[in-house]
Design an enzyme around this catalytic site. Structure first.
Site, mmCIF file in Angstrom:
data_model
loop_
_atom_site.group_PDB
_atom_site.id
_atom_site.type_symbol
_atom_site.label_atom_id
_atom_site.label_comp_id
_atom_site.label_asym_id
_atom_site.label_seq_id
_atom_site.Cartn_x
_atom_site.Cartn_y
_atom_site.Cartn_z
ATOM 1 N N GLU A 189 45.454 44.594 26.552
ATOM 2 C CA GLU A 189 45.145 45.724 25.677
ATOM 3 C C GLU A 189 43.677 45.716 25.224
ATOM 4 O O GLU A 189 43.335 46.345 24.217
ATOM 5 C CB GLU A 189 46.071 45.738 24.438
ATOM 6 N N ARG A 241 33.689 49.460 27.075
ATOM 7 C CA ARG A 241 34.125 50.726 27.671
ATOM 8 C C ARG A 241 33.215 51.874 27.229
ATOM 9 O O ARG A 241 32.884 52.014 26.066
ATOM 10 C CB ARG A 241 35.568 51.026 27.272
ATOM 11 N N GLY A 258 44.933 67.192 33.365
ATOM 12 C CA GLY A 258 45.662 68.321 32.799
ATOM 13 C C GLY A 258 45.369 69.652 33.458
ATOM 14 O O GLY A 258 45.847 70.702 32.990
ATOM 15 N N ASP A 353 43.904 52.495 33.031
ATOM 16 C CA ASP A 353 45.139 51.962 33.600
ATOM 17 C C ASP A 353 45.254 52.424 35.048
ATOM 18 O O ASP A 353 45.087 53.617 35.343
ATOM 19 C CB ASP A 353 46.354 52.478 32.824
ATOM 20 N N TRP A 407 41.795 48.522 22.673
ATOM 21 C CA TRP A 407 41.634 49.900 23.128
ATOM 22 C C TRP A 407 42.830 50.759 22.735
ATOM 23 O O TRP A 407 43.011 51.856 23.221
ATOM 24 C CB TRP A 407 41.338 49.966 24.616
ATOM 25 N N ASP A 466 54.070 44.397 26.120
ATOM 26 C CA ASP A 466 54.778 45.596 26.555
ATOM 27 C C ASP A 466 55.984 45.892 25.680
ATOM 28 O O ASP A 466 56.307 47.053 25.428
ATOM 29 C CB ASP A 466 55.238 45.436 28.011
#
Length: 529
Positions: A189, A241, A258, A353, A407, A466
């Protein structure tokens, strides 16, 4: 001469889900879907780029649970059966839609796609880890590791041995599978706490990634923000990042995935086909599920699922090319601007991801393909680079201490510690104490040695971030709770059996067969460093 660098980083991870004790568990399909929709499509992209002389560079984490599952013979056999069923369904769809021109066209399109996936799967004999390793060996791909079971490290920092086990077991597992120790790590993460870098240095790791604010709030403030790594005092480098490039892909409001022409993820024939027709391809208990065949496009953000128009792969492919060009153009403008201000070569780090590309965003692998091709053929403003090569060419950087960060939502630890999942942590902490105490024991025989190692596996599996994440999202919560409890209860029984000297060998053998991750683990990893 390029003005700067773009580093695309994909985080390939799934929790360890393997149930040899059951004929069917829905959660095992997370892996099968990812193989079909993300991992094999990425390999197809890489093979195509190499075939056409495009010397691409990318960083990719492959977490120990994912590597373990990809190499597991049982899961390979079950994936083969899953793919066979998918191929059977799509042939049935072609026959069923002879009078429905566009649906038939889409079914034939999927039939061709599944056929190509089958070819890749059989070419590598089901061993996708070896397939990815080939691209690491050619220096196109830099594969890095992660926590052993994606444990959320800041929430276990009061037990340094537990943090060390997550790091060292991961590095040892990486060496077993890739033939060398990893150079970098994707912190689970992207969650960092001050002092963690000392353990990473002790494990031989050269760099890790944080979210942007992990660098922006470092002490002292980094002169170049997130556009150059920093070095910690241990010599371990930290990459941050880039917010701008992340938003262009991630954002639910302005992100590329999208776009109206892209495939709609949530409209699947598993939920819509006639029940008797689709029954052989849904859950054995008759419950509907996604089967992986989707015929509609997003259409608009406002459209309900019943209002979605039919998908067209041709126009979606054109849009992926357009978006790749737009992404590259924006990075070129960004780097030109930064280079002028910084008076040195900036690096823009864009981590995502891996499952965004293909699983959630069906056209994502095509986007990556076009991005690398356009970067190779159409411009000379930036180099695409992986992080290990960047550090090799830029050995001097500012020294600073990163800020605690992740993140996740709000940038810190709230998503993994809140009212939905806080109950697990007292039990996880107690489990860590049990394991640290067990690590002081020397085994009296082979059976006790196996029990001690299995205890270490159970704690690691319980610590997977998770489970807390799923509890917070509110999806598949019973499964996440069951997994957390089952591993902790197995650890408790093992601890009691070990200290009593009365180990249930039959029960241990069953648990070893189910939770078989890290076959070469040494429980002594939990001893003080």
């Amino acid at each position: 001469m390029a003005l700067g660098y773009l580093a695309l980083v994909l985080h390939a991870h799934l929790p360890f889900v393997r149930h040899p004790e059951s004929d069917y568990v829905l959660e095992e399909e997370w892996l099968y879907e990812a193989i079909t929709e993300t991992y094999i499509p990425l390999l197809q992209v890489f093979n195509g780029l190499k075939r056409d002389g495009v010397e691409f560079k990318m960083t990719m984490s492959m977490t120990p649970p994912l590597v373990s599952m990809l190499r597991d013979k049982l899961l390979q056999e079950r994936y083969d059966e899953h793919l066979t069923k998918l191929e059977e369904l799509i042939q049935k769809e072609i026959e069923h839609n002879q009078d429905n021109g566009h649906i038939k066209y889409l079914a034939e399109y999927y039939a061709q796609e599944f056929s190509e996936i089958r070819k890749v799967w059989e070419y590598y004999k089901g061993d996708l880890v070896t397939a990815f390793k080939e691209f690491q060996d050619s220096n196109n791909l830099e594969i890095i590791t992660c926590g052993a079971t994606h444990g959320y490290l800041p929430l276990m920092k009061m037990y340094p041995q537990a943090v060390w086990a997550q790091v060292e077991v991961a590095c040892a597992h990486y060496e077993e599978n890739f033939g060398t120790r990893p150079r970098g790590i994707w912190l689970p993460e992207c969650a960092y706490y001050e002092g963690l870098e000392r353990m990473l240095a002790d494990a031989g790791l050269r760099y890790f990634l944080t979210d942007g604010h992990g660098l922006l709030y470092a002490r002292p403030r980094p002169r170049f923000g997130t556009y150059a790594p920093i070095f910690t005092e241990t010599g371990v480098a930290v990459f941050g990042r880039d917010h701008e490039s992340s938003q262009q892909v991630w954002s639910s409001e302005v992100g590329y995935p999208g776009d109206p022409v892209y495939r709609e993820f949530y409209k699947d024939i598993g939920w819509e086909a006639d029940y008797d027709y689709i029954k052989p391809y849904i859950m054995p208990n008759g419950q509907r599920k996604n089967v992986g065949v989707k015929y509609h496009k997003i259409t608009s953000r406002q459209a309900g699922l019943s209002d979605k128009a039919l998908y067209d792969p041709y126009w979606a492919n054109e849009k992926a090319a357009e978006h790749a060009g737009n992404f590259l153009y924006n990075r070129m403008q960004q780097i030109q601007h930064l280079a002028g201000i910084m008076q040195r070569e900036p690096i823009v780090v864009s981590p995502y991801d891996a499952e965004l590309y293909g699983h959630w965003w069906y056209e994502g692998p095509k986007f990556i393909d076009y991005l690398f091709r356009k970067a190779w053929f159409d411009q000379d403003t930036l180099y695409m680079i992986h992080l290990a090569d960047y550090l090799k060419g830029h050995p001097n950087q500012q020294v600073a201490i990163p800020s605690q960060s992740s993140w996740g939502y709000k940038g810190f630890h709230e998503y993994w510690l809140n009212h939905t999942n806080a109950w697990i942590y007292p039990h996880l902490h107690k489990g860590a104490e049990k394991m640290i105490n067990l690590a002081t024991k020397e085994p009296e025989d082979e059976l006790q040695w196996r029990a001690l190692n299995q205890a270490a596996r159970e704690l690691l599996l319980a610590q997977s971030s998770d489970w807390a994440f799923i509890m917070r999202t509110g999806t598949m919560v019973p499964y996440a709770e069951r997994r957390t409890k089952s591993h902790l209860l197995r650890l408790k029984k093992l601890e009691e059996d070990i200290w009593s000297g009365q180990i249930d060998s039959g029960w241990l053998e069953k648990v070893e067969a189910i939770d078989n991750i890290f076959p070469n683990i040494n429980y002594r990893v939990y001893r003080p460093m």
